[in-house]
Enzyme design. Structure first.
Site, short mmCIF file in Angstrom:
data_model
loop_
_atom_site.label_atom_id
_atom_site.label_comp_id
_atom_site.label_asym_id
_atom_site.label_seq_id
_atom_site.Cartn_x
_atom_site.Cartn_y
_atom_site.Cartn_z
N CYS A 86 0.22 4.36 10.20
CA CYS A 86 0.76 5.42 9.35
C CYS A 86 1.42 6.49 10.22
O CYS A 86 0.75 7.07 11.08
CB CYS A 86 -0.33 6.06 8.49
SG CYS A 86 0.32 7.45 7.52
N LYS A 102 -2.18 -3.97 9.84
CA LYS A 102 -0.80 -3.57 9.50
C LYS A 102 -0.15 -2.89 10.70
O LYS A 102 -0.67 -1.90 11.22
CB LYS A 102 -0.82 -2.61 8.29
CG LYS A 102 0.57 -2.27 7.76
CD LYS A 102 0.46 -1.59 6.39
CE LYS A 102 1.82 -1.26 5.80
NZ LYS A 102 1.70 -0.69 4.44
N SER A 151 0.82 -1.21 0.00
CA SER A 151 0.00 0.00 0.00
C SER A 151 0.86 1.27 0.00
O SER A 151 1.86 1.35 0.70
CB SER A 151 -0.90 -0.01 1.23
OG SER A 151 -1.65 1.18 1.29
#
Lengths: 311, 271
Positions: free
Chosen positions: A137, A172, A29
């Site tokens: 993130c 993730k 991604s």
């Protein structure tokens, strides 16, 4: 008789939480957009799966430039989840990817628990095959990484999303934690079907002439071969702590790298930054990995996964 | 027609060999590369590898992790030779400028959108506005415009005498206003007051482009600018090379590599 140079195709077939991948290589991604750009260079259906750019509930502009800086054997980025929003993805991008017969992993991001659950709810009836929950993130101020840095927060968000998620759920994980295995256990207990790791390592660089950070966002995420040893160590730690499949990533740029991650415990791997440096990385690395399997006479990938020998 | 043109011009990974190297100005080196595949294509009479003015090559520089985007400063369809002009600005560009003749390189090209050459004809002439190394892509545009027998007038600025390059070449295509150590857009503005401007193609530092917009906007002069930003993949996937663009919603980021590098000046935010 000609020498056998490529592994039989069915050797590469990988089961990832019930989804059949033609091979264990997944475009990571954030480095592959929604696949359209690379499809102009080669047939992207060679990938086992594609994990699309992180999706939020509403469109996000992302961070101001500069968003990239080079580092030794790696790069620092601070894109900040720029994306058109989950609805536009479902309407404009997903049909094309699905029609190509690709296994699509929808990477879901957000700032609040409500946003994460709403993104995943909207994907529930879509043809996306797997949901990858991005709680790692480092480039957005609120949310994102915050959810991924404590076992209780990671478990809580996974549990909330699990309730609305109809596809296999992969979480993730961030490497910017003291105990990644503890977080992996927490998301497994909360219902995750798989974990993917590692996201980027938070870092920064300084312009000595201006004495300002090189990135407008000050910090960014470090990726590329520079982080590979950290990633392999974490894949080993996590795969020995959980029962769910581990998808490994971090600086993979050759077939040998793929094998290293799999030996350390990864059932599949993601390839990200290599695409940015070498636009043909996907097919090249797949070819290299196939040759490795032939040379090592491996006819069953399960004999490779987690086969690390004690020193 | 558009789609087949796009196919003809689609990017590919190619290898190139540096066959000549000229010191063009202080810190500025001109490289001529032979594109292996380009030469074969030329021999076969195919144009599929031909870059257009404004497009760039994404070059893998030995010793640097990321590729470096360099504007195409010229391309010879007959020989498949690519001209790149590089200024030693940082680690990657310095390493590229230091490579000896005979070095082999991996390039991804041609990439990005070209200057709208076809628009020049409706204006009758093109005005080139360049600052420093920003002249590189415009040399190619000026040459192609001149080959089409279109009038070319140039305004070029350099910070000092030692950095001047490309001026004699530009003079082959038409009149040149050279500004050394001054503001090139002031000269442009003076000429605009007494002469109807052509379509403007520009490239240079952001302050110059910002000043150009201030010169063009009140007069309704159309200008296209080639922008530069630190780049990742070069093909539009990684979203790191974005620039601020005015949009119906107020503001958006566009990709310099895939939506640009050439933009209509009226939509670019130089803030």
């Amino acid at each position: 008789m000609s020498e056998k140079r490529f592994a039989a195709k069915d050797v590469l077939i990988t089961d990832l939480c019930g989804v059949r991948l033609k091979n264990p290589l997944i475009a990571a991604s954030g480095t592959f957009g929604f696949g359209r750009e690379y499809d102009e260079l080669y047939d992207i259906s060679c990938w086992g799966a594609i994990s699309v750019k992180g999706l939020t509930l509403h469109p996000r502009l992302g961070n101001p430039p500069s968003r990239i800086a080079e580092s030794a054997s790696g790069m620092l980025n601070s894109v900040g989840l720029q994306n058109p929003g989950v609805d536009v993805f479902i309407r404009d991008e997903l049909p094309w990817l699905s029609a190509r017969g690709l296994v699509v992993i929808a990477n879901a991001a957000g700032s609040t628990e409500d946003e994460y659950t709403e993104v995943v709810r909207r994907l529930a009836d879509s043809p996306a095959d797997i949901i990858e929950l991005n709680i790692s993130c480092p480039n957005v101020k609120e949310g994102g990484l915050l959810f991924g840095t404590s076992p209780s927060c990671a478990g809580a968000i996974t549990k909330a999303v699990r309730r609305v998620c109809r596809q296999p759920l992969m979480v993730k994980l961030s490497p910017n934690v003291s105990d990644i295995a503890g977080i992996a256990r927490a998301v497994e207990d909360a219902g995750a079907d798989a974990v993917s790791l590692i996201n980027t390592l938070t870092g920064m660089l300084v312009d000595t002439r201006t004495r300002r950070p090189v990135l407008a966002n000050v910090t960014g995420g470090l990726s590329g071969p520079a982080i590979k040893p950290v990633a392999i160590r974490m894949v080993r730690d996590v795969s020995s702590a959980v029962k769910v499949p581990v998808v490994g990533m971090g600086g993979i740029s050759s077939g040998d790298d793929v094998a290293q991650f799999m030996i350390a415990g990864a059932s599949a791997v993601m390839i990200g930054t290599a695409n940015i440096v070498d636009p043909m990385a996907g097919p090249r690395i797949l070819g290299e990995f196939e040759r490795f399997l032939v040379e090592e006479k491996i006819d069953d990938l399960s004999t490779l996964v987690g086969s690390l020998k004690a020193k | 027609m558009m789609s087949s043109d796009k196919e003809l011009n689609s990017p590919r990974e190619r290898t190139a060999t540096i066959i000549s190297k000229i010191h063009a100005a202080s810190d500025v080196v001109e490289l001529i590369m032979e594109i292996n595949e380009g030469r074969e294509a030329a021999m076969l009479g195919s144009r599929f590898s031909s870059p257009l003015p404004g497009q760039f090559a994404h070059i893998a520089v030995p010793g640097s992790f990321l590729r470096r985007p360099l504007s195409v400063a010229g391309f010879d369809d007959e020989s498949g030779r690519l001209r790149i002009i590089v200024r030693r600005a940082g680690k990657g560009s310095s390493a590229l400028a230091s490579l000896p003749v005979g070095s082999s390189l991996n390039l991804l090209f041609p990439l990005g959108n070209p200057f709208p050459m076809e628009l020049i004809e409706s204006f009758g002439k093109v005005w080139i506005v360049a600052g420093g190394i920003g002249l590189a892509p415009l040399l190619f545009a000026a040459r192609r415009a001149s080959q089409r027998r279109l009038a070319v007038r140039s305004f070029v600025g350099f910070r000092d005498d030692t950095h001047v390059f490309g001026v004699e070449e530009l003079e082959e295509y038409g009149p040149v206003s050279l500004v050394v150590g001054g503001v090139v857009t002031e000269r442009l503005s003076e000429v605009m007051d007494r002469e109807a401007p052509g379509l403007i193609f520009a490239c240079g530092p952001a302050p110059m482009l910002g000043a150009l917009r201030l010169v063009c906007a009140p007069r309704g002069v159309r200008a296209f600018v080639s922008l530069e930003e630190r780049m990742g993949c070069g093909v539009g996937a990684c979203l790191v090379c974005n620039c601020g663009i005015k949009s119906p919603d107020g503001f958006a980021y566009k990709r310099v590599c895939a939506d640009g590098p050439v933009f209509d000046i009226s939509e670019v935010g130089f803030e």
